[in-house]
Design a protein around this motif. Structure first.
Motif, short mmCIF file in Angstrom:
data_model
loop_
_atom_site.label_atom_id
_atom_site.label_comp_id
_atom_site.label_asym_id
_atom_site.label_seq_id
_atom_site.Cartn_x
_atom_site.Cartn_y
_atom_site.Cartn_z
N ILE A 63 0.87 -1.18 0.00
CA ILE A 63 0.00 0.00 0.00
C ILE A 63 0.90 1.23 0.00
N ASN A 64 0.77 2.06 -1.01
CA ASN A 64 1.60 3.26 -1.11
C ASN A 64 1.16 4.30 -0.08
N SER A 65 2.14 4.88 0.62
CA SER A 65 1.85 5.96 1.57
C SER A 65 2.65 7.21 1.23
N ASP A 66 3.03 7.36 -0.03
CA ASP A 66 3.68 8.58 -0.50
C ASP A 66 2.60 9.53 -1.01
N LYS A 67 2.51 10.71 -0.43
CA LYS A 67 1.39 11.61 -0.73
C LYS A 67 1.43 12.20 -2.13
N MET A 68 2.54 12.10 -2.83
CA MET A 68 2.59 12.54 -4.22
C MET A 68 2.39 11.38 -5.20
N GLN A 69 2.87 10.21 -4.85
CA GLN A 69 2.69 9.06 -5.73
C GLN A 69 1.24 8.58 -5.76
N VAL A 70 0.43 9.02 -4.83
CA VAL A 70 -0.99 8.63 -4.84
C VAL A 70 -1.74 9.27 -6.01
N TYR A 71 -1.18 10.36 -6.58
CA TYR A 71 -1.85 11.05 -7.69
C TYR A 71 -1.54 10.39 -9.03
N LYS A 72 -2.46 10.54 -9.95
CA LYS A 72 -2.24 10.11 -11.32
C LYS A 72 -1.24 11.05 -11.99
N GLY A 73 -0.38 10.51 -12.84
CA GLY A 73 0.52 11.33 -13.64
C GLY A 73 1.86 11.61 -12.98
N LEU A 74 2.69 12.38 -13.71
CA LEU A 74 4.03 12.79 -13.26
C LEU A 74 4.82 11.60 -12.70
N HIS A 75 4.96 10.57 -13.50
CA HIS A 75 5.64 9.36 -13.05
C HIS A 75 7.11 9.60 -12.74
N ILE A 76 7.75 10.43 -13.55
CA ILE A 76 9.18 10.70 -13.33
C ILE A 76 9.37 11.61 -12.12
N VAL A 77 8.61 12.69 -12.07
CA VAL A 77 8.74 13.65 -10.97
C VAL A 77 8.50 12.97 -9.62
N THR A 78 7.46 12.15 -9.54
CA THR A 78 7.12 11.52 -8.26
C THR A 78 7.86 10.21 -8.05
N ASN A 79 8.64 9.78 -9.05
CA ASN A 79 9.50 8.61 -8.92
C ASN A 79 8.71 7.35 -8.58
N LYS A 80 7.60 7.14 -9.30
CA LYS A 80 6.82 5.93 -9.09
C LYS A 80 7.62 4.70 -9.54
N VAL A 81 7.33 3.58 -8.90
CA VAL A 81 8.02 2.34 -9.27
C VAL A 81 7.63 1.94 -10.69
N THR A 82 8.56 1.35 -11.38
CA THR A 82 8.33 0.91 -12.75
C THR A 82 7.77 -0.51 -12.75
N GLU A 83 7.34 -0.92 -13.94
CA GLU A 83 6.84 -2.29 -14.11
C GLU A 83 7.89 -3.31 -13.68
N GLU A 84 9.12 -3.09 -14.10
CA GLU A 84 10.20 -4.03 -13.76
C GLU A 84 10.44 -4.08 -12.26
N GLU A 85 10.44 -2.91 -11.61
CA GLU A 85 10.69 -2.85 -10.17
C GLU A 85 9.58 -3.49 -9.36
N CYS A 86 8.34 -3.46 -9.87
CA CYS A 86 7.22 -4.05 -9.14
C CYS A 86 7.37 -5.56 -8.97
N ARG A 87 8.00 -6.21 -9.94
CA ARG A 87 8.25 -7.66 -9.88
C ARG A 87 6.96 -8.44 -9.63
N GLY A 88 5.86 -7.96 -10.19
CA GLY A 88 4.59 -8.66 -10.09
C GLY A 88 3.85 -8.48 -8.78
N VAL A 89 4.39 -7.67 -7.87
CA VAL A 89 3.75 -7.47 -6.57
C VAL A 89 2.57 -6.49 -6.71
N PRO A 90 1.38 -6.85 -6.24
CA PRO A 90 0.24 -5.92 -6.30
C PRO A 90 0.49 -4.66 -5.46
N HIS A 91 0.12 -3.51 -6.03
CA HIS A 91 0.25 -2.22 -5.35
C HIS A 91 -1.12 -1.54 -5.23
#
Length: 333
Positions: A63-91
């Motif tokens: 469960i994400n608790s980063d108050k900026m990553q909770v928003y849609k968009g700005l994937h680079i700015v908010t440094n959201k995890v990538t598909e590869e980094e997720c390693r299939g783990v549900p978020h």
């Protein structure tokens, strides 16, 4: 090139629940509490990496608790995890909120509580990971969610703190900002730029957006040389504000530990940030992932145990001037 985000990350949007009545079993003092793991730390220390490591070793979801990553968009700015980094783990709670509205601590408590219920109902373990300690504090200590009992009456918590020596972390943050710029940060912010925008609302509060304002306002009417100066100034400000954020987050963790009395397990990731390649991975496993796995394993088995953790370097300690950061860059959030 902008990275592919979230598409195969098994992003889970937990629906709002309409609970018709309270289950009085929840109030049974003999009822064993559900277990919730929290991964906290300053920006850039590897919280996402550790939470995903743990979620591949235990039946868990994040469960994400980063108050900026909770928003849609700005994937680079908010440094959201990538598909590869997720390693299939549900978020959960990752990229779900309208970027033009404020997602509050109460909103987080509501949605996080629903996600926790959903995860535990499937006999899996929630791992809450992110740098917004105000969200976590509200969930654990203060906020109540409609129609469900107080958090502490239902859940037992395990807190893991990923720490990195501040001089090392500041250098890493500086290099990470440079990589974000190379990955397309400027273009990403340019796409949402609005000279009338309110930088106190929604995703525009994210570090990396307000700092670009002067450059984006002037880039079309000033010469290339001056524009380049504005851009360098903006990037420097992003680095400065990110370092300030890290210090603020550390202060908050110390307050939760010393004033709130939270029992927090500190894992020192400094050595992993100082090494390269396989040596960095070995250091991460030795000082962070391995001990965390021991802690969480004991926690889930209702046991007390002290993992074999090497005495860490204080986060304010001075480290040598040469700091290779590339080894942990890809998965440090």
């Amino acid at each position: 090139m902008m990275r592919t985000i979230l598409s195969a990350c098994k992003q889970v949007q937990t629906p709002l629940l309409d609970i018709p009545g309270l289950n009085m079993e929840l109030f049974n003092p003999r009822r064993r509490k559900e277990k919730v793991v929290f991964v906290i730390g300053a920006t850039g220390t590897g919280k996402s990496k550790l939470s995903i490591d743990l979620a591949t070793r235990f039946p868990a979801e994040i469960i994400n608790s980063d108050k900026m990553q909770v928003y849609k968009g700005l994937h680079i700015v908010t440094n959201k995890v990538t598909e590869e980094e997720c390693r299939g783990v549900p978020h959960h709670l990752l990229g779900i909120a309208d970027p033009n509205t404020n997602f509050t601590a109460m909103d987080f408590c509501h949605h996080a509580s629903l996600a926790i219920q959903s995860i535990t109902a499937r006999n899996r373990h929630p791992i809450i990971a992110g740098g917004s300690n105000s969200f976590i504090e509200a969930l654990v200590n203060e906020a109540l969610v409609t129609d469900v009992p107080e958090f502490k009456s239902r859940y037992e918590c395990c807190f893991l703190w990923v720490d990195v020596s501040l001089p090392v972390l500041h250098r890493f943050v500086s290099e990470r900002v440079d990589r974000m710029v190379e990955a397309g940060l400027v273009e990403e912010v340019r796409r949402i730029f609005d000279p009338e925008a309110d930088y106190s609302r929604g995703i525009r509060r994210a570090i990396g957006v307000p700092e670009m304002d002067q450059f984006l306002r002037g880039e079309r009417i000033i010469g290339d040389k001056i524009a380049a100066q504005y851009l360098r100034k903006a990037i420097a400000k992003i680095k400065e504000n990110t370092c300030k954020l890290a210090c603020s987050q550390l202060d908050k963790i110390h307050r939760l530990q010393n004033i709130r009395g939270w029992k927090i397990h500190r894992l020192d990731a400094t050595e992993a940030f100082l090494k390269r390649g396989d040596d960095a991975e070995e250091a991460w496993e030795k000082h962070v992932a391995g001990p965390s796995t021991d802690i969480v394993g004991c926690f889930l088995r209702h046991q007390d145990c002290v993992p074999n953790i090497v005495v860490p370097v204080p986060s304010t300690a001075i480290i040598g001037s040469t700091v290779p950061m590339t080894a942990v860059a890809a998965a440090s959030h």
